[in-house]
Design a protein around this motif. Sequence first.
Motif, PDB file in Angstrom:
ATOM      1  N   GLY A  73      69.445  55.315  56.424  1.00  0.00           N
ATOM      2  CA  GLY A  73      70.257  55.022  55.251  1.00  0.00           C
ATOM      3  C   GLY A  73      69.830  55.741  53.981  1.00  0.00           C
ATOM      4  O   GLY A  73      70.490  55.630  52.955  1.00  0.00           O
ATOM      5  N   ARG A  74      68.733  56.480  54.034  1.00  0.00           N
ATOM      6  CA  ARG A  74      68.263  57.190  52.841  1.00  0.00           C
ATOM      7  C   ARG A  74      68.975  58.524  52.695  1.00  0.00           C
ATOM      8  O   ARG A  74      69.394  59.135  53.672  1.00  0.00           O
ATOM      9  CB  ARG A  74      66.759  57.407  52.897  1.00  0.00           C
ATOM     10  CG  ARG A  74      65.994  56.109  52.809  1.00  0.00           C
ATOM     11  CD  ARG A  74      64.507  56.377  52.844  1.00  0.00           C
ATOM     12  NE  ARG A  74      63.758  55.148  52.849  1.00  0.00           N
ATOM     13  CZ  ARG A  74      63.045  54.718  51.819  1.00  0.00           C
ATOM     14  NH1 ARG A  74      62.984  55.422  50.714  1.00  0.00           N
ATOM     15  NH2 ARG A  74      62.393  53.586  51.899  1.00  0.00           N
ATOM     16  N   THR A  75      69.087  58.971  51.460  1.00  0.00           N
ATOM     17  CA  THR A  75      69.773  60.222  51.151  1.00  0.00           C
ATOM     18  C   THR A  75      68.788  61.238  50.603  1.00  0.00           C
ATOM     19  O   THR A  75      67.919  60.897  49.797  1.00  0.00           O
ATOM     20  CB  THR A  75      70.901  59.964  50.125  1.00  0.00           C
ATOM     21  OG1 THR A  75      71.840  59.059  50.703  1.00  0.00           O
ATOM     22  CG2 THR A  75      71.610  61.250  49.753  1.00  0.00           C
ATOM     23  N   ASP A  77      70.787  58.235  62.000  1.00  0.00           N
ATOM     24  CA  ASP A  77      69.983  57.980  63.199  1.00  0.00           C
ATOM     25  C   ASP A  77      68.592  58.554  62.925  1.00  0.00           C
ATOM     26  O   ASP A  77      68.359  59.739  63.100  1.00  0.00           O
ATOM     27  CB  ASP A  77      70.612  58.660  64.412  1.00  0.00           C
ATOM     28  CG  ASP A  77      69.749  58.552  65.667  1.00  0.00           C
ATOM     29  OD1 ASP A  77      68.788  57.760  65.667  1.00  0.00           O
ATOM     30  OD2 ASP A  77      70.038  59.273  66.633  1.00  0.00           O
ATOM     31  N   PRO A  78      67.658  57.716  62.472  1.00  0.00           N
ATOM     32  CA  PRO A  78      66.379  58.228  62.007  1.00  0.00           C
ATOM     33  C   PRO A  78      65.420  58.716  63.088  1.00  0.00           C
ATOM     34  O   PRO A  78      64.448  59.396  62.787  1.00  0.00           O
ATOM     35  CB  PRO A  78      65.779  57.055  61.249  1.00  0.00           C
ATOM     36  CG  PRO A  78      66.375  55.866  61.896  1.00  0.00           C
ATOM     37  CD  PRO A  78      67.762  56.272  62.306  1.00  0.00           C
ATOM     38  N   GLY A  79      65.670  58.377  64.357  1.00  0.00           N
ATOM     39  CA  GLY A  79      64.750  58.792  65.415  1.00  0.00           C
ATOM     40  C   GLY A  79      63.342  58.293  65.134  1.00  0.00           C
ATOM     41  O   GLY A  79      63.136  57.112  64.893  1.00  0.00           O
ATOM     42  N   LYS A  80      62.373  59.193  65.123  1.00  0.00           N
ATOM     43  CA  LYS A  80      60.976  58.790  64.915  1.00  0.00           C
ATOM     44  C   LYS A  80      60.662  58.425  63.467  1.00  0.00           C
ATOM     45  O   LYS A  80      59.613  57.870  63.188  1.00  0.00           O
ATOM     46  CB  LYS A  80      60.034  59.900  65.390  1.00  0.00           C
ATOM     47  CG  LYS A  80      60.161  61.194  64.627  1.00  0.00           C
ATOM     48  CD  LYS A  80      59.266  62.272  65.236  1.00  0.00           C
ATOM     49  CE  LYS A  80      59.491  63.599  64.550  1.00  0.00           C
ATOM     50  NZ  LYS A  80      58.730  64.666  65.185  1.00  0.00           N
ATOM     51  N   TYR A  81      61.575  58.724  62.543  1.00  0.00           N
ATOM     52  CA  TYR A  81      61.378  58.383  61.127  1.00  0.00           C
ATOM     53  C   TYR A  81      62.172  57.126  60.789  1.00  0.00           C
ATOM     54  O   TYR A  81      63.119  57.154  60.004  1.00  0.00           O
ATOM     55  CB  TYR A  81      61.804  59.548  60.224  1.00  0.00           C
ATOM     56  CG  TYR A  81      61.095  60.844  60.539  1.00  0.00           C
ATOM     57  CD1 TYR A  81      59.775  61.028  60.144  1.00  0.00           C
ATOM     58  CD2 TYR A  81      61.732  61.868  61.217  1.00  0.00           C
ATOM     59  CE1 TYR A  81      59.111  62.212  60.428  1.00  0.00           C
ATOM     60  CE2 TYR A  81      61.077  63.055  61.502  1.00  0.00           C
ATOM     61  CZ  TYR A  81      59.769  63.217  61.111  1.00  0.00           C
ATOM     62  OH  TYR A  81      59.110  64.393  61.390  1.00  0.00           O
ATOM     63  N   ARG A  82      61.785  55.998  61.395  1.00  0.00           N
ATOM     64  CA  ARG A  82      62.556  54.753  61.232  1.00  0.00           C
ATOM     65  C   ARG A  82      62.744  54.351  59.779  1.00  0.00           C
ATOM     66  O   ARG A  82      63.761  53.766  59.414  1.00  0.00           O
ATOM     67  CB  ARG A  82      61.893  53.622  62.010  1.00  0.00           C
ATOM     68  CG  ARG A  82      62.001  53.822  63.506  1.00  0.00           C
ATOM     69  CD  ARG A  82      61.374  52.704  64.246  1.00  0.00           C
ATOM     70  NE  ARG A  82      59.951  52.671  63.909  1.00  0.00           N
ATOM     71  CZ  ARG A  82      59.100  51.773  64.357  1.00  0.00           C
ATOM     72  NH1 ARG A  82      59.527  50.800  65.124  1.00  0.00           N
ATOM     73  NH2 ARG A  82      57.837  51.815  64.019  1.00  0.00           N
ATOM     74  N   ARG A 104      67.924  66.476  63.641  1.00  0.00           N
ATOM     75  CA  ARG A 104      69.009  67.243  64.241  1.00  0.00           C
ATOM     76  C   ARG A 104      70.268  66.968  63.408  1.00  0.00           C
ATOM     77  O   ARG A 104      70.402  65.889  62.817  1.00  0.00           O
ATOM     78  CB  ARG A 104      69.256  66.802  65.680  1.00  0.00           C
ATOM     79  CG  ARG A 104      68.102  67.095  66.627  1.00  0.00           C
ATOM     80  CD  ARG A 104      68.413  66.634  68.046  1.00  0.00           C
ATOM     81  NE  ARG A 104      69.126  65.362  68.137  1.00  0.00           N
ATOM     82  CZ  ARG A 104      68.556  64.161  68.123  1.00  0.00           C
ATOM     83  NH1 ARG A 104      67.250  64.046  68.008  1.00  0.00           N
ATOM     84  NH2 ARG A 104      69.291  63.060  68.212  1.00  0.00           N
ATOM     85  N   PRO A 105      71.189  67.906  63.363  1.00  0.00           N
ATOM     86  CA  PRO A 105      72.408  67.683  62.574  1.00  0.00           C
ATOM     87  C   PRO A 105      73.163  66.402  62.928  1.00  0.00           C
ATOM     88  O   PRO A 105      73.750  65.767  62.059  1.00  0.00           O
ATOM     89  CB  PRO A 105      73.260  68.924  62.865  1.00  0.00           C
ATOM     90  CG  PRO A 105      72.251  69.981  63.183  1.00  0.00           C
ATOM     91  CD  PRO A 105      71.154  69.257  63.926  1.00  0.00           C
ATOM     92  N   ASP A 106      73.131  65.996  64.211  1.00  0.00           N
ATOM     93  CA  ASP A 106      73.871  64.789  64.618  1.00  0.00           C
ATOM     94  C   ASP A 106      73.218  63.504  64.119  1.00  0.00           C
ATOM     95  O   ASP A 106      73.800  62.418  64.245  1.00  0.00           O
ATOM     96  CB  ASP A 106      74.057  64.746  66.137  1.00  0.00           C
ATOM     97  CG  ASP A 106      72.742  64.677  66.890  1.00  0.00           C
ATOM     98  OD1 ASP A 106      71.826  65.462  66.573  1.00  0.00           O
ATOM     99  OD2 ASP A 106      72.634  63.850  67.813  1.00  0.00           O
ATOM    100  N   GLN A 107      72.014  63.597  63.542  1.00  0.00           N
ATOM    101  CA  GLN A 107      71.354  62.427  62.982  1.00  0.00           C
ATOM    102  C   GLN A 107      71.717  62.212  61.520  1.00  0.00           C
ATOM    103  O   GLN A 107      71.290  61.235  60.918  1.00  0.00           O
ATOM    104  CB  GLN A 107      69.828  62.587  63.082  1.00  0.00           C
ATOM    105  CG  GLN A 107      69.294  62.567  64.499  1.00  0.00           C
ATOM    106  CD  GLN A 107      67.810  62.784  64.504  1.00  0.00           C
ATOM    107  OE1 GLN A 107      67.329  63.908  64.384  1.00  0.00           O
ATOM    108  NE2 GLN A 107      67.058  61.694  64.610  1.00  0.00           N
ATOM    109  N   LEU A 108      72.511  63.121  60.968  1.00  0.00           N
ATOM    110  CA  LEU A 108      72.819  63.102  59.540  1.00  0.00           C
ATOM    111  C   LEU A 108      74.326  63.064  59.312  1.00  0.00           C
ATOM    112  O   LEU A 108      75.103  63.419  60.189  1.00  0.00           O
ATOM    113  CB  LEU A 108      72.255  64.356  58.869  1.00  0.00           C
ATOM    114  CG  LEU A 108      70.759  64.617  59.054  1.00  0.00           C
ATOM    115  CD1 LEU A 108      70.405  66.009  58.574  1.00  0.00           C
ATOM    116  CD2 LEU A 108      69.942  63.566  58.323  1.00  0.00           C
ATOM    117  N   GLN A 109      74.699  62.633  58.121  1.00  0.00           N
ATOM    118  CA  GLN A 109      76.094  62.721  57.683  1.00  0.00           C
ATOM    119  C   GLN A 109      76.086  63.195  56.235  1.00  0.00           C
ATOM    120  O   GLN A 109      75.096  63.016  55.521  1.00  0.00           O
ATOM    121  CB  GLN A 109      76.805  61.398  57.817  1.00  0.00           C
ATOM    122  CG  GLN A 109      76.333  60.327  56.847  1.00  0.00           C
ATOM    123  CD  GLN A 109      77.067  59.015  57.038  1.00  0.00           C
ATOM    124  OE1 GLN A 109      77.695  58.790  58.074  1.00  0.00           O
ATOM    125  NE2 GLN A 109      76.984  58.148  56.055  1.00  0.00           N
TER     126      GLN A 109
END
Length: 63
Positions: A22-24, A13-18, A56-61
């Motif tokens: 999908g980037r790592t 979930d990239p938020g303001k960094y559209r 935020r942590p919830d934007q990442l996996q």
Amino acid sequence: MSFTVGDRVTVVDPGKYRWARGRTGTVVYIQTDGSLLVDGLGSGFLDALCGWPDFRPDQLQPA
């Protein structure tokens, strides 16, 4: 989910960094508010231009 410095993460979930969807990259710093600074998401030019984007942590996996 919690992350530590050095963890490889993927942006879901990239938020303001559209551009980051999908980037790592790698967690390089955890700020006092709990947000994470992530390096290596873009090209060298993009990283230099934008600095380290914060998520935020919830934007990442885990990658």
